[in-house]
Scaffold this motif. Structure first.
Motif, PDB file in Angstrom:
ATOM      1  N   GLY A  12       7.793   8.579  -9.934  1.00  0.00           N
ATOM      2  CA  GLY A  12       7.885   7.025  -9.498  1.00  0.00           C
ATOM      3  C   GLY A  12       8.107   6.404 -10.642  1.00  0.00           C
ATOM      4  N   SER A  15      10.726   2.270 -10.872  1.00  0.00           N
ATOM      5  CA  SER A  15      10.333   0.889 -10.534  1.00  0.00           C
ATOM      6  C   SER A  15       8.965   0.618 -10.485  1.00  0.00           C
ATOM      7  N   TYR A 161      -0.097   6.697   5.375  1.00  0.00           N
ATOM      8  CA  TYR A 161       0.011   6.379   4.088  1.00  0.00           C
ATOM      9  C   TYR A 161      -1.476   6.820   3.723  1.00  0.00           C
TER      10      TYR A 161
HETATM   11  N1  NAP Z   1       2.127  -1.823  -4.734  1.00  0.00           N
HETATM   12  C1  NAP Z   1       1.148  -1.815  -4.300  1.00  0.00           C
HETATM   13  O1  NAP Z   1       0.486  -2.768  -3.583  1.00  0.00           O
HETATM   14  C2  NAP Z   1       0.216  -0.428  -4.450  1.00  0.00           C
HETATM   15  C3  NAP Z   1      -1.274  -0.543  -4.144  1.00  0.00           C
HETATM   16  C4  NAP Z   1      -1.995   0.596  -4.100  1.00  0.00           C
HETATM   17  C5  NAP Z   1      -1.284   1.691  -4.508  1.00  0.00           C
HETATM   18  N2  NAP Z   1       0.053   1.789  -5.084  1.00  0.00           N
HETATM   19  C6  NAP Z   1       0.533   2.934  -5.523  1.00  0.00           C
HETATM   20  O2  NAP Z   1       1.311   2.853  -6.776  1.00  0.00           O
HETATM   21  C7  NAP Z   1       2.218   3.961  -6.774  1.00  0.00           C
HETATM   22  C8  NAP Z   1       3.653   3.259  -7.357  1.00  0.00           C
HETATM   23  O3  NAP Z   1       3.936   2.194  -6.353  1.00  0.00           O
HETATM   24  P1  NAP Z   1       4.838   0.983  -6.668  1.00  0.00           P
HETATM   25  O4  NAP Z   1       3.923  -0.160  -6.171  1.00  0.00           O
HETATM   26  O5  NAP Z   1       4.896   0.790  -8.165  1.00  0.00           O
HETATM   27  O6  NAP Z   1       6.190   1.306  -5.720  1.00  0.00           O
HETATM   28  P2  NAP Z   1       7.587   1.224  -5.897  1.00  0.00           P
HETATM   29  O7  NAP Z   1       8.162   0.383  -7.153  1.00  0.00           O
HETATM   30  O8  NAP Z   1       8.226   1.440  -4.701  1.00  0.00           O
HETATM   31  O9  NAP Z   1       7.459   2.896  -6.648  1.00  0.00           O
HETATM   32  C9  NAP Z   1       7.589   3.933  -5.965  1.00  0.00           C
HETATM   33  C10 NAP Z   1       8.182   5.098  -6.751  1.00  0.00           C
HETATM   34  O10 NAP Z   1       8.480   6.190  -5.969  1.00  0.00           O
HETATM   35  C11 NAP Z   1       9.591   6.784  -6.219  1.00  0.00           C
HETATM   36  N3  NAP Z   1       9.865   7.730  -5.342  1.00  0.00           N
HETATM   37  C12 NAP Z   1       9.818   7.534  -3.780  1.00  0.00           C
HETATM   38  N4  NAP Z   1      10.274   8.438  -3.158  1.00  0.00           N
HETATM   39  C13 NAP Z   1      10.745   9.418  -3.887  1.00  0.00           C
HETATM   40  C14 NAP Z   1      11.192  10.666  -4.025  1.00  0.00           C
HETATM   41  N5  NAP Z   1      11.247  11.204  -2.774  1.00  0.00           N
HETATM   42  N6  NAP Z   1      11.180  11.445  -4.927  1.00  0.00           N
HETATM   43  C15 NAP Z   1      11.242  10.888  -6.131  1.00  0.00           C
HETATM   44  N7  NAP Z   1      10.542   9.821  -6.285  1.00  0.00           N
HETATM   45  C16 NAP Z   1      10.419   8.876  -5.343  1.00  0.00           C
HETATM   46  C17 NAP Z   1      10.586   5.629  -6.352  1.00  0.00           C
HETATM   47  O11 NAP Z   1      11.703   5.847  -6.924  1.00  0.00           O
HETATM   48  P3  NAP Z   1      13.152   6.245  -6.234  1.00  0.00           P
HETATM   49  O12 NAP Z   1      13.258   5.538  -5.030  1.00  0.00           O
HETATM   50  O13 NAP Z   1      13.962   5.931  -7.435  1.00  0.00           O
HETATM   51  O14 NAP Z   1      13.293   7.672  -5.997  1.00  0.00           O
HETATM   52  C18 NAP Z   1       9.778   4.709  -7.080  1.00  0.00           C
HETATM   53  O15 NAP Z   1      10.015   4.906  -8.583  1.00  0.00           O
HETATM   54  C19 NAP Z   1       2.374   4.629  -5.528  1.00  0.00           C
HETATM   55  O16 NAP Z   1       1.668   5.771  -5.524  1.00  0.00           O
HETATM   56  C20 NAP Z   1       1.542   3.730  -4.696  1.00  0.00           C
HETATM   57  O17 NAP Z   1       1.166   4.193  -3.484  1.00  0.00           O
HETATM   58  C21 NAP Z   1       0.713   0.580  -4.787  1.00  0.00           C
END
Ligand code: NAP
Length: 270
Positions: A12, A15, A161
């Motif tokens: 991930g 982004s 989720y």
């Molecule tokens: N944002 C929040 O409020 C929040 C809160 C709590 C926890 N989190 C956790 O933090 C982590 C990062 O999330 P984020 O907020 O930074 O979201 P994000 O910017 O949407 O990042 C998600 C990442 O996962 C990758 N990804 C998704 N499906 C994939 C696949 N099939 N194969 C390979 N890569 C994949 C995406 O890359 P590609 O699309 O390029 O594949 C992207 O780099 C996640 O585990 C999320 O659950 C986020």
């Protein structure tokens, strides 16, 4: 945070939080291997890592694809005699009431495929190397799992989720229980809401105060460098304690407040 710079595999990383963590580890002299599907975004993050003083390689891959992941793991093992840290951070989120999911089992399957099974797949693939490293004195491996504060609370509307994150947390606990003594350790990171593409997918959250991706990236860096069992907010830890002692009461108190908050946010974003 004193550990020497090492090699980290970050999923991930194209982004949001994963990208920020990669750049911050790069600034500390780490080598980062960046995994996600979008090759152009990965290349941009790799440039930022190099500009910050680190070393980066990019590995475009759909982590739900078994063969593609196996091929990337072979490349990583070949390129790096020691892998210090794996950050299982890639995920998707779905906000949908359970009642509206009755014909959508695929929501649960797709969420588990990337949030849980892909993290397990990659961890299992690197585990033999981590154990080998630990046994011959090169240092064991540390596995970081990105989870959410929402799994520390009774949060509605995210059943697919949150179930996948609960599975990840349980796997992390088992891994540490089985291999912690042999040098393979884990951190679960319980993020609050963070301003990224993921949270941006829900329109009403535009009006919600959130952690910056930069600060959240710092939480992953802390997990990789200090190797604590968990990284959490105080509010998250307190909620978790409350849920283990009085789950019924806490659920009754919190859920009406959450419904009111959603209505307030919806009014503000109209
Ligand atoms: N944002 C929040 O409020 C929040 C809160 C709590 C926890 N989190 C956790 O933090 C982590 C990062 O999330 P984020 O907020 O930074 O979201 P994000 O910017 O949407 O990042 C998600 C990442 O996962 C990758 N990804 C998704 N499906 C994939 C696949 N099939 N194969 C390979 N890569 C994949 C995406 O890359 P590609 O699309 O390029 O594949 C992207 O780099 C996640 O585990 C999320 O659950 C986020």
């Amino acid at each position: 945070m004193s550990r020497r710079p090492g090699v980290a595999v970050i999923t991930g990383a194209s982004s949001g939080i994963g990208a920020e963590a990669a750049v911050q580890l790069g600034a500390r002299g780490w080598t980062v291997c960046l995994l996600a599907r979008r090759a152009d975004e990965l290349a941009d993050v790799a440039e930022r890592v190099r500009a910050a003083g680190g070393t980066a390689s990019t590995h475009p891959v759909d982590l739900t694809d078994d063969d593609a992941t196996t091929a990337v793991v072979a490349t990583l093992l070949e390129a790096h005699p020691v892998i210090d840290v794996l950050v299982n951070n890639a995920a998707r989120s779905i906000r949908r009431p359970i009642r509206e999911s009755v014909d959508r089992l695929h929501d649960y399957e797709r969420t588990m495929a990337i949030n849980y099974l892909a993290a397990v797949r990659l961890t299992l693939a690197l585990l033999p190397r981590f154990l080998e490293q630990a046994a011959d004195g090169r240092g064991g491996g540390h596995v970081v799992f990105s989870s959410t504060m929402s799994s520390q609370l009774p949060i509605p509307l995210f059943s697919a989720y949150l179930a996948s994150k609960a599975a990840v947390e349980s796997f992390a606990r088992s891994l540490r229980a089985e291999h912690g003594h042999a040098g393979v350790t884990t951190t679960v990171v319980y993020f609050p809401m963070v301003r990224t593409e993921m949270s941006g997918a829900t329109a009403i959250y535009a009006a919600m105060p959130m952690m910056s991706p930069r600060k959240a990236g710092g939480w992953l860096v802390k997990a990789a460098v200090d190797r604590p069992t968990r990284v959490t907010s105080l509010a998250g830890a307190a909620s978790e304690a409350g849920m283990s002692i009085l789950p019924g009461v806490l659920t009754k108190v919190i859920t009406p407040q959450l419904r009111r908050m959603d209505r307030r946010l919806a009014r503000r974003t109209r």
